[in-house]
Structure formats: structure tokens, C-alpha cells
Write a protein that holds these residues in place. Structure first.
Motif, short mmCIF file in Angstrom:
data_model
loop_
_atom_site.label_atom_id
_atom_site.label_comp_id
_atom_site.label_asym_id
_atom_site.label_seq_id
_atom_site.Cartn_x
_atom_site.Cartn_y
_atom_site.Cartn_z
N THR A 1 40.98 44.80 37.65
CA THR A 1 42.52 44.66 37.92
C THR A 1 42.82 44.81 39.43
O THR A 1 43.49 44.65 40.07
CB THR A 1 43.14 45.56 37.01
OG1 THR A 1 42.91 45.35 35.68
CG2 THR A 1 44.80 45.61 37.05
N ASN A 2 42.11 45.96 39.86
CA ASN A 2 42.30 46.44 41.27
C ASN A 2 41.70 45.34 42.05
O ASN A 2 42.58 44.93 43.29
CB ASN A 2 41.40 47.80 41.33
CG ASN A 2 41.94 48.95 40.90
OD1 ASN A 2 43.29 48.95 40.49
ND2 ASN A 2 41.33 49.95 40.81
N ALA A 3 40.83 44.58 41.87
CA ALA A 3 40.37 43.38 42.29
C ALA A 3 41.26 42.29 42.62
O ALA A 3 41.50 41.79 43.65
CB ALA A 3 38.92 42.91 41.88
N GLU A 4 42.11 42.02 41.36
CA GLU A 4 42.96 41.04 41.13
C GLU A 4 44.21 41.31 42.13
O GLU A 4 44.72 40.56 42.72
CB GLU A 4 43.41 40.68 39.85
CG GLU A 4 42.24 40.13 38.97
CD GLU A 4 42.73 39.93 37.67
OE1 GLU A 4 43.86 40.48 37.08
OE2 GLU A 4 41.98 39.14 36.54
N GLN A 5 44.39 42.55 42.02
CA GLN A 5 45.79 43.33 42.99
C GLN A 5 45.39 42.99 44.30
O GLN A 5 46.13 42.66 45.05
CB GLN A 5 45.89 44.52 42.37
CG GLN A 5 46.56 44.86 41.29
CD GLN A 5 46.83 46.23 40.93
OE1 GLN A 5 46.61 47.22 41.46
NE2 GLN A 5 48.01 46.54 39.92
N PHE A 6 43.93 43.39 44.55
CA PHE A 6 43.64 43.38 46.04
C PHE A 6 43.87 41.87 46.66
O PHE A 6 44.32 41.55 47.84
CB PHE A 6 42.46 43.89 46.22
CG PHE A 6 42.06 43.81 47.65
CD1 PHE A 6 42.35 44.71 48.61
CD2 PHE A 6 40.85 42.81 48.14
CE1 PHE A 6 41.78 44.61 49.91
CE2 PHE A 6 40.16 42.86 49.36
CZ PHE A 6 40.87 43.71 50.31
N GLN A 7 43.23 41.04 45.59
CA GLN A 7 43.14 39.54 46.13
C GLN A 7 44.83 39.09 46.22
O GLN A 7 45.20 38.33 47.04
CB GLN A 7 42.70 38.64 44.79
CG GLN A 7 41.17 38.77 45.03
CD GLN A 7 40.58 37.78 43.85
OE1 GLN A 7 41.10 37.52 43.10
NE2 GLN A 7 39.34 37.47 44.07
N VAL A 8 45.67 39.46 45.39
CA VAL A 8 46.97 39.18 45.47
C VAL A 8 47.67 39.57 46.70
O VAL A 8 48.26 38.84 47.41
CB VAL A 8 47.81 39.47 44.08
CG1 VAL A 8 49.59 39.14 44.45
CG2 VAL A 8 47.37 38.83 43.05
#
Length: 136
Positions: free
Chosen positions: A17-24
Motif C-alpha cells: 500500500t505504501n509502495a502504491e501510494q509512493f508510486q502515485v
């Protein structure tokens, strides 16, 4: 062990989730950077166009200045020619005036002799008249 695996899964889910948020967030930042670069490119394009216009104006001004310089050189040359002609005329007029004055002086001298001769005759005539009047 199952609890440990669940904890690992929960942590992996959080990391995902953190990685996805970071990607966003990274994508949003890159989009913002892309927009800034697009704006900068647009401004640079307008600036280049403006500089080309300025360059064109400067070329025209330079051509005009070359033309003005040529005209000024021609005016200066013609002024020098007029000045030389004026000096020639001045000398020529001075010589002409000098010749005219000599001629006038010569004629005045001739008329002076004629006046002297007339005065001499007049003196003789007056003397003769006086002599005639005294005889009467």
C-alpha cells in the motif's frame, strides 16, 4: 507460525500500500514536473520567437545605419566640394574686384585730367571775360 505469516502478510500489504501510494505521489510529482517543463518549453519557444524578431529588427536597424552612414559620407564629400568651390569663387571674385577697382581708378584718373583741362580752359575763358569787362 501462522500468526507470524499473517503478521508478515499484513506488513507486506502495508508495504505494498505504501509502495502504491509512493508510486502515485511520484507519478503526480512527475506530472507536475512535466507540466512545468511544458510551460518552460512554451515560454522558451515564445522567447526564441521574440529574440528572432529582435534579431530581425536589429538587422534592419543595422542596414539603416549603414545607409545613414553612406548618406552622411556623401553629404560630407559634397560639403567639402562646395567648400572648395566657394574658396575658388572667393579668390576669383577678389581678383575680379581688384581688376574692376584698377579699371575704375584708371578711369577716375583720366577724368581727373579732363577736369583739370576743363578747369584750365575755364580759367582762361574767365580771364578773357574779365579782360573784356575791364576794357569796357
Amino acid at each position: 507460525m501462522e500468526a507470524l505469516l499473517r503478521q508478515i502478510l499484513v506488513k507486506l500489504d502495508k508495504m505494498e500500500t505504501n509502495a502504491e501510494q509512493f508510486q502515485v505521489e511520484v507519478r503526480d510529482r512527475f506530472d507536475q514536473i512535466d507540466k512545468c517543463f511544458a510551460t518552460i518549453e512554451t515560454r522558451l519557444g515564445r522567447l526564441e520567437q521574440g529574440m528572432e524578431e529582435v534579431d530581425g529588427h536589429l538587422d534592419r536597424i543595422e542596414n539603416d545605419m549603414v545607409d545613414v552612414k553612406g548618406r552622411l559620407e556623401r553629404v560630407e564629400r559634397e560639403l567639402c566640394e562646395a567648400k572648395a568651390a566657394l574658396f575658388r569663387l572667393e579668390n576669383q571674385v577678389a581678383d575680379d574686384v581688384h581688376a574692376l577697382l584698377k579699371n575704375i581708378d584708371k578711369k577716375v584718373e583720366e577724368k581727373g585730367f579732363e577736369i583739370y583741362a576743363i578747369n584750365k580752359r575755364l580759367l582762361h575763358v574767365e580771364g578773357a571775360i574779365e579782360q573784356i569787362q575791364s576794357q569796357e
